[in-house]
Design a protein around this motif. Structure first.
Motif, mmCIF file in Angstrom:
data_model
loop_
_atom_site.group_PDB
_atom_site.id
_atom_site.type_symbol
_atom_site.label_atom_id
_atom_site.label_comp_id
_atom_site.label_asym_id
_atom_site.label_seq_id
_atom_site.Cartn_x
_atom_site.Cartn_y
_atom_site.Cartn_z
ATOM 1 N N PRO A 132 0.814 -1.226 0.000
ATOM 2 C CA PRO A 132 0.000 0.000 0.000
ATOM 3 C C PRO A 132 0.844 1.270 0.000
ATOM 4 O O PRO A 132 0.480 2.265 -0.640
ATOM 5 N N ILE A 133 1.970 1.254 0.706
ATOM 6 C CA ILE A 133 2.842 2.426 0.723
ATOM 7 C C ILE A 133 3.432 2.676 -0.662
ATOM 8 O O ILE A 133 3.526 3.818 -1.127
ATOM 9 N N VAL A 134 3.843 1.610 -1.343
ATOM 10 C CA VAL A 134 4.364 1.756 -2.709
ATOM 11 C C VAL A 134 3.285 2.333 -3.630
ATOM 12 O O VAL A 134 3.553 3.225 -4.450
ATOM 13 N N LEU A 135 2.059 1.846 -3.488
ATOM 14 C CA LEU A 135 0.973 2.328 -4.343
ATOM 15 C C LEU A 135 0.720 3.819 -4.135
ATOM 16 O O LEU A 135 0.646 4.590 -5.112
ATOM 17 N N VAL A 136 0.596 4.257 -2.874
ATOM 18 C CA VAL A 136 0.336 5.682 -2.653
ATOM 19 C C VAL A 136 1.548 6.525 -3.040
ATOM 20 O O VAL A 136 1.411 7.719 -3.304
ATOM 21 N N GLY A 137 2.725 5.902 -3.090
ATOM 22 C CA GLY A 137 3.885 6.621 -3.603
ATOM 23 C C GLY A 137 3.702 7.014 -5.057
ATOM 24 O O GLY A 137 3.950 8.163 -5.448
ATOM 25 N N MET B 214 4.162 8.800 5.159
ATOM 26 C CA MET B 214 4.024 10.200 4.756
ATOM 27 C C MET B 214 5.209 10.648 3.892
ATOM 28 O O MET B 214 5.057 11.473 2.995
ATOM 29 N N MET B 215 6.393 10.089 4.158
ATOM 30 C CA MET B 215 7.557 10.426 3.348
ATOM 31 C C MET B 215 7.339 9.990 1.903
ATOM 32 O O MET B 215 7.649 10.732 0.960
ATOM 33 N N ILE B 216 6.787 8.802 1.721
ATOM 34 C CA ILE B 216 6.547 8.297 0.366
ATOM 35 C C ILE B 216 5.388 9.046 -0.282
ATOM 36 O O ILE B 216 5.464 9.462 -1.445
ATOM 37 N N PHE B 217 4.298 9.231 0.474
ATOM 38 C CA PHE B 217 3.098 9.848 -0.089
ATOM 39 C C PHE B 217 3.312 11.323 -0.404
ATOM 40 O O PHE B 217 3.029 11.796 -1.508
ATOM 41 N N LEU B 218 3.821 12.077 0.578
ATOM 42 C CA LEU B 218 4.035 13.507 0.380
ATOM 43 C C LEU B 218 5.401 13.813 -0.218
ATOM 44 O O LEU B 218 5.558 14.770 -0.963
ATOM 45 N N GLY B 219 6.397 12.993 0.138
ATOM 46 C CA GLY B 219 7.745 13.250 -0.347
ATOM 47 C C GLY B 219 7.930 12.979 -1.819
ATOM 48 O O GLY B 219 8.931 13.395 -2.407
#
Length: 458
Positions: free
Chosen positions: A255-260, A379-384
């Motif tokens: 999921p983190i990769v996807l929102v990235g 948040m780093m992946i999504f916003l960064g």
């Protein structure tokens, strides 16, 4: 709150959604709660009310900041650079912020970060109102807000669990999102009036003063009513420990990769919407404000629907991300302003569904002692991703047009969702099942063993 494996805050496992892991948190039965049940908690109610005011100011500043940069430079790429600078600190230092959050007390930390963002907004207001503002001032202010966000964002995300406890976490996270997006209904509209009426400086000033509300709420909270979480002690290797924790759990990492991908390429609405308002429809700041407001209508609906759900399912995340990408492609082809504007509502709904589902599924599947680091990575992946994506989509928009830029972002989101959905199905040993349920066609993933057992009966 226990600092153990996080059993009390984990959602009931769904065999159709994510692969089981041997060290996953224990499950608890899912249940539906009333839409506003977490507001019965006094500390959370103070937090929520403070955020209502502050979020309105935040949205006013976002609109004013983007329009000010566009007015000073005439370039969508410059708007992208501003967005990139605001999220660059999260990309560079996000994981370190998570380590700090796991060590520090959340309430005093938020008092510091919120105060620093208030001072930044007031400084930008003074420069704008006195007529001395230059584009590099906006760049510096955006970067300063980004630095505060490195700690503020994971602190606010993880503080929610201390306010309400594990039983209300899903509801509280969803209401936070509804709160933020409800402010989006008011903030852009007020910002549009101020920009066209008296100038952007007053929007910055309002945002600076709006931080009085959350700061007051934090000061009025009763410390004895917070759900205690054992803070991580100082030690070596805590950053690597957090990364290993996430990468070892498919229900967290994918999921983190996807929102990235979604956050990097599809969520760059400051670039897309300002370009559509100015270059495609030639409608000015009023149209830009309207686009944001209509998107907020859909976002609020998505967040409130999430508040009623008992669990955050990964299959919902995949479907919502694919629909979000497809809607962006459709919006890019619309010939008229009103058709484009109406598509902002479903775009907001599916975008918020992606956001809330990812946020809650990650928080509810994470050990409380690791939550700061995990949320910081998320948040780093999504916003960064914005420092990477915003200049790219800004350049595409300037070079090939706003329609191509928006369509490209939507295509990336839809493709990433499809690929990661297949990966999760493969990791979880799932197969596609097509059938009928109560007279309607149903497509879903089921365990291979279940499908093979049902095959002879068919």
């Amino acid at each position: 709150m226990s600092s153990g494996p996080g059993a009390a805050s984990a959602p009931a496992p769904d065999p159709h959604d994510s692969p089981p892991t041997s060290d996953a948190p224990a499950a608890r039965p899912a249940r539906k709660s009333s839409m506003f049940s977490s507001l019965t908690v006094r500390n959370y109610r103070l937090f929520f009310m403070g955020q209502v005011v502050s979020n309105i100011g935040t949205w006013m500043q976002r609109i004013a900041q983007d329009w000010l940069v566009l007015s000073l430079t005439g370039s969508s790429a410059a708007v992208g650079i501003t967005t990139a600078l605001q999220f660059l600190p999260m990309l560079l230092f996000g994981l370190y912020g998570g380590v700090l959050v796991d060590r520090l007390r959340k309430r005093p930390t938020l008092l510091v970060t919120q105060s620093s963002m208030a001072l930044t907004a007031i400084a930008l207001a003074v420069l704008t109102l006195t007529g001395h503002v230059q584009v590099w001032h906006v760049y510096v202010a955006a970067f300063a807000v980004g630095l505060a966000t490195v700690v503020d964002n994971p602190a606010r995300q993880s503080f929610v669990s201390e306010l309400v406890g594990p039983g209300q976490l899903q509801n509280a996270v969803s209401l936070n999102s509804a709160n933020f997006q409800s402010a989006r209904l008011v903030g852009p509209a007020v910002a549009g009036i101020l920009i066209t009426g008296v100038g952007t400086g007053y929007a910055f000033l309002f945002n600076g003063l709006s931080f009085i509300a959350p700061l007051t709420g934090l000061l009025l909270m009763r410390a004895r009513e917070l759900h205690a979480v054992e803070r991580a002690p100082r030690g070596k290797g805590q950053l690597r420990e957090g990364v290993r924790y996430v990468t070892g759990r498919p229900e967290l990492i994918w999921p983190i990769v996807l929102v990235g991908f979604v956050g990097t390429f599809a969520f760059n609405f400051p670039v897309y919407l300002s370009a559509f308002a100015d270059d495609v429809f030639h409608a000015g700041a009023g149209a830009y404000s309207m686009f944001n407001t209509l998107m907020a209508v859909g976002s609020v609906a998505g967040a409130l629907l999430a508040a009623r759900r008992g669990t955050a399912r990964l299959r919902l995340l995949i479907v919502a991300a694919m629909a979000f990408g497809a809607l962006e492609i459709l919006a890019a082809t619309t010939p008229t302003l009103w058709m484009f504007a109406l598509l902002m509502v479903p775009l907001g709904l599916f975008g918020m569904t992606v956001n809330v589902t990812t946020n809650t599924s990650i928080q509810m599947s994470t050990d409380p002692a690791m939550r700061g680091r995990v949320m910081a990575l998320y948040m780093m992946i999504f916003l960064g991703g914005s420092p990477v994506g915003a200049p790219i989509v800004g350049w595409i928009t300037d070079t090939y047009g706003a329609r191509v830029g928006l369509a490209a972002g939507g295509a990336v989101a839809a493709l990433a969702a499809a690929v990661i959905g297949l990966i999760l199905a493969r990791v979880g040993n799932l197969r596609l099942s097509v059938g009928w349920h109560r007279g309607h066609p149903r497509v879903r993933f089921v365990p291979r063993e279940q499908q093979e057992a049902l095959a002879p009966a068919a």
